[in-house]
Design a protein around this motif. Structure first.
Motif, PDB file in Angstrom:
ATOM      1  N   LEU A 151       0.648  -1.335  -0.083  1.00 47.88           N
ATOM      2  CA  LEU A 151      -0.054  -0.117   0.166  1.00 47.88           C
ATOM      3  C   LEU A 151       0.790   1.224  -0.098  1.00 47.88           C
ATOM      4  N   ARG A 152       2.018   1.293   0.398  1.00 43.78           N
ATOM      5  CA  ARG A 152       2.902   2.474   0.651  1.00 43.78           C
ATOM      6  C   ARG A 152       2.827   3.192  -0.761  1.00 43.78           C
ATOM      7  N   PRO A 153       3.567   2.625  -1.747  1.00 42.96           N
ATOM      8  CA  PRO A 153       3.762   3.415  -2.937  1.00 42.96           C
ATOM      9  C   PRO A 153       2.308   3.790  -3.466  1.00 42.96           C
ATOM     10  N   LEU A 154       1.228   3.072  -3.358  1.00 41.34           N
ATOM     11  CA  LEU A 154       0.025   3.440  -3.910  1.00 41.34           C
ATOM     12  C   LEU A 154      -0.591   4.554  -3.251  1.00 41.34           C
ATOM     13  N   PHE A 155      -0.483   4.532  -1.816  1.00 42.15           N
ATOM     14  CA  PHE A 155      -0.939   5.433  -1.038  1.00 42.15           C
ATOM     15  C   PHE A 155      -0.199   6.606  -1.164  1.00 42.15           C
ATOM     16  N   ILE A 156       0.998   6.874  -1.364  1.00 41.55           N
ATOM     17  CA  ILE A 156       1.597   8.093  -1.775  1.00 41.55           C
ATOM     18  C   ILE A 156       1.140   8.753  -2.992  1.00 41.55           C
ATOM     19  N   THR A 157       0.832   7.773  -4.071  1.00 43.18           N
ATOM     20  CA  THR A 157      -0.035   8.187  -5.110  1.00 43.18           C
ATOM     21  C   THR A 157      -1.261   8.919  -4.848  1.00 43.18           C
ATOM     22  N   SER A 158      -1.866   8.165  -4.042  1.00 40.60           N
ATOM     23  CA  SER A 158      -3.119   8.567  -3.558  1.00 40.60           C
ATOM     24  C   SER A 158      -3.274   9.894  -2.831  1.00 40.60           C
ATOM     25  N   ALA A 190      -9.948   7.986  -2.202  1.00 37.60           N
ATOM     26  CA  ALA A 190     -10.942   8.275  -1.385  1.00 37.60           C
ATOM     27  C   ALA A 190     -10.793   8.615  -0.118  1.00 37.60           C
ATOM     28  N   PHE A 191      -9.978   7.899   0.972  1.00 38.12           N
ATOM     29  CA  PHE A 191      -9.801   8.139   2.261  1.00 38.12           C
ATOM     30  C   PHE A 191      -9.199   9.583   2.588  1.00 38.12           C
ATOM     31  N   GLN A 192      -8.555   9.957   1.660  1.00 40.50           N
ATOM     32  CA  GLN A 192      -7.894  11.296   1.833  1.00 40.50           C
ATOM     33  C   GLN A 192      -9.155  12.601   1.432  1.00 40.50           C
ATOM     34  N   LEU A 193      -9.665  12.105   0.384  1.00 31.78           N
ATOM     35  CA  LEU A 193     -10.663  13.210  -0.207  1.00 31.78           C
ATOM     36  C   LEU A 193     -11.940  13.300   0.904  1.00 31.78           C
ATOM     37  N   ALA A 194     -12.096  12.155   1.446  1.00 34.32           N
ATOM     38  CA  ALA A 194     -13.283  12.162   2.672  1.00 34.32           C
ATOM     39  C   ALA A 194     -13.122  12.960   3.604  1.00 34.32           C
ATOM     40  N   GLN A 195     -11.853  13.591   3.901  1.00 29.66           N
ATOM     41  CA  GLN A 195     -11.398  14.194   4.954  1.00 29.66           C
ATOM     42  C   GLN A 195     -11.583  15.993   4.700  1.00 29.66           C
ATOM     43  N   ARG A 196     -11.801  16.175   3.433  1.00 28.98           N
ATOM     44  CA  ARG A 196     -11.911  17.431   2.809  1.00 28.98           C
ATOM     45  C   ARG A 196     -13.417  17.862   2.950  1.00 28.98           C
ATOM     46  N   GLU A 197     -13.536  19.089   3.889  1.00 23.22           N
ATOM     47  CA  GLU A 197     -14.851  19.448   3.863  1.00 23.22           C
ATOM     48  C   GLU A 197     -15.500  19.871   2.875  1.00 23.22           C
ATOM     49  N   GLY A 198     -16.805  19.658   2.574  1.00 25.88           N
ATOM     50  CA  GLY A 198     -17.480  20.188   1.446  1.00 25.88           C
ATOM     51  C   GLY A 198     -17.157  19.174   0.077  1.00 25.88           C
ATOM     52  N   ILE A 199     -16.444  18.134   0.303  1.00 21.92           N
ATOM     53  CA  ILE A 199     -16.241  17.277  -0.998  1.00 21.92           C
ATOM     54  C   ILE A 199     -16.960  15.761  -1.014  1.00 21.92           C
ATOM     55  N   LEU A 309       3.609  13.128   4.751  1.00 24.93           N
ATOM     56  CA  LEU A 309       3.176  11.720   4.226  1.00 24.93           C
ATOM     57  C   LEU A 309       3.265  10.615   5.420  1.00 24.93           C
ATOM     58  N   VAL A 310       4.202  10.601   6.287  1.00 20.97           N
ATOM     59  CA  VAL A 310       4.133   9.822   7.391  1.00 20.97           C
ATOM     60  C   VAL A 310       3.025   9.871   8.202  1.00 20.97           C
ATOM     61  N   LEU A 311       2.384  11.083   8.518  1.00 21.80           N
ATOM     62  CA  LEU A 311       1.159  11.150   9.405  1.00 21.80           C
ATOM     63  C   LEU A 311       0.095  10.622   8.743  1.00 21.80           C
ATOM     64  N   ALA A 312       0.000  10.996   7.224  1.00 20.94           N
ATOM     65  CA  ALA A 312      -1.266  10.560   6.637  1.00 20.94           C
ATOM     66  C   ALA A 312      -1.239   8.946   6.389  1.00 20.94           C
ATOM     67  N   TRP A 313       0.171   8.544   6.151  1.00 17.86           N
ATOM     68  CA  TRP A 313       0.260   7.029   6.080  1.00 17.86           C
ATOM     69  C   TRP A 313      -0.201   6.180   7.383  1.00 17.86           C
ATOM     70  N   GLN A 314       0.055   6.883   8.540  1.00 13.81           N
ATOM     71  CA  GLN A 314      -0.225   6.266   9.820  1.00 13.81           C
ATOM     72  C   GLN A 314      -1.457   6.117  10.030  1.00 13.81           C
ATOM     73  N   ALA A 315      -2.476   7.292   9.716  1.00 11.68           N
ATOM     74  CA  ALA A 315      -3.966   7.086   9.754  1.00 11.68           C
ATOM     75  C   ALA A 315      -4.481   6.280   8.782  1.00 11.68           C
ATOM     76  N   PHE A 316      -4.074   6.288   7.418  1.00  9.88           N
ATOM     77  CA  PHE A 316      -4.354   5.128   6.510  1.00  9.88           C
ATOM     78  C   PHE A 316      -4.421   3.899   7.047  1.00  9.88           C
ATOM     79  N   SER A 317      -3.021   3.681   7.561  1.00  8.33           N
ATOM     80  CA  SER A 317      -2.718   2.171   7.818  1.00  8.33           C
ATOM     81  C   SER A 317      -3.485   1.754   9.003  1.00  8.33           C
ATOM     82  N   THR A 318      -3.727   2.637   9.863  1.00  8.20           N
ATOM     83  CA  THR A 318      -4.687   2.264  11.137  1.00  8.20           C
ATOM     84  C   THR A 318      -6.099   1.647  10.665  1.00  8.20           C
TER      85      THR A 318
END
Length: 364
Positions: A151-158, A190-199, A309-318
């Motif tokens: 997931l790491r290389p894919l999530f970085i792209t995400s 989608a995981f990242q976008l879902a955290q954006r207000e109004g998206i 990236l590390v902070l975002a990865w930690q949230a996603f991997s959790t």
């Protein structure tokens, strides 16, 4: 000693062969790395499908015209070193050939890692030439190597897609349409976008994968491809195309009169690839993650980008490892024949979206 790699016909991706050569002696400054384990996902199929367009075939040339090696992400161990800055036994994360080993020419060494200075890689993007020492890698945890490789290389792209869209004010749209919504890069986005207000994040997928996508909780709505017309056409939208299907792309452009931007990312539907052609609305633009990395390195510095990236990865991997409902179940594949069969299955579009496949050429 010998090296075995999986070769793929560049113009006929279903044609493969296992190729073995005798090892040659290292030159001064080179290291030999045993490729221990790597992920095989739809992302690697994209590398093959776009190998000529985005130069993926150039990373590990076969020396045999028409045949290529698909790059993979994973972990390796240095087994021989003629470079004073790289020790035998070091664990490395990076971009490998689909095979038993790789020879690298380390340059630009730091405590965190190095770049491969091989001449044939000099003109290729730096992101893919970096090798990270696991001992100093902020992402690394020994017990989650499978998750990192998958997931790491894919999530970085995400993360970079989400960042690119935010950086461009979502092109004035508030609805994001993600095709191939069950794919790992899509649901990371989608995981990242879902955290954006109004998206509003809308997943487009096959009927068989609707339930899986809904279970992830990061799509506001999931719509089967056959039900595309049930979505309002005039709402300003961005199409994020992970499928690469020409037929689906045409349907999206023809239906959504409010399409503000069309972002081409992947090629999970390799049987239906093609150019943009004459389409209504905005012309599809290929997203190239290294370009956004370069921009953010300039904006924030490499350390600033890395921290985000590390902070975002930690949230996603959790979220992915949620014990109550894990998003991913890992399957292991060992041996050259098993790797070859797995590649063929992924190319054909097989597999359960909940499964992640880890592979290695060794059988012991």
């Amino acid at each position: 000693m010998s090296t075995t790699t999986l070769h793929v016909r560049q113009d006929q991706l279903a044609t493969t062969r296992l190729h073995t050569t005798e090892d040659t002696a290292l030159a001064d400054g080179q290291v030999r790395v045993r490729v221990d384990r790597f992920a095989l996902t739809a992302n690697n199929i994209t590398y093959a499908a776009m190998g000529d367009m985005l130069n993926y075939w150039q990373f590990f040339p076969t020396g045999d015209a028409g045949w290529g090696i698909v790059p993979v992400w994973g972990f390796g161990t240095v087994v021989q070193s003629l470079h004073p800055g790289v020790a035998v036994g070091e664990r490395l994360y990076g971009y490998w050939p689909m095979g038993t080993q790789a020879v690298l020419t380390p340059q630009r060494l730091s405590a965190q890692g190095f770049s491969d200075g091989a001449l044939h890689r000099a003109s290729l993007h730096a992101v893919y030439n970096q090798y990270l020492r696991s001992s100093a890698d902020a992402f690394y945890q020994a017990d989650t190597e499978d998750l990192q490789a998958l997931l790491r290389p894919l999530f970085i792209t995400s993360w970079l897609i989400d960042d690119f869209l935010d950086d461009n004010a979502f092109f004035g749209a508030r609805r994001m349409l993600l095709s191939s919504a069950s794919s790992k890069t899509a649901y990371g986005t989608a995981f990242q976008l879902a955290q954006r207000e109004g998206i509003e994040v809308v997943g487009l997928t096959s009927a068989a994968n609707v339930a899986f996508c809904e279970s992830l909780g990061c799509y506001r709505r999931v719509v089967a491809y056959d039900d595309l017309a049930t979505l309002d056409a005039a709402t300003p939208s961005v199409y994020i195309d992970f499928a690469g299907s020409t037929g689906l792309r045409a349907r999206v452009h023809q239906h959504f009169s409010g399409l503000a931007y069309s972002c081409a990312v992947g090629a999970s539907h390799v049987g239906d690839l093609g150019g943009a052609g004459q389409l209504p609305g905005p012309r599809p633009v290929m997203f190239f993650a290294p370009a956004q990395v370069k921009k953010r390195n300039a904006d924030w510095g490499a350390a600033g980008l890395g921290q985000r990236l590390v902070l975002a990865w930690q949230a996603f991997s959790t979220a992915v490892q949620n014990p109550a409902d894990p998003w991913l179940q890992v399957r292991q594949h060992s041996g050259p024949a098993a790797v070859q069969a797995l590649y063929a299955d992924l190319l054909a579009g097989g597999g359960d979206p909940r499964l992640g496949h880890m592979a290695r050429f060794a059988t012991d």
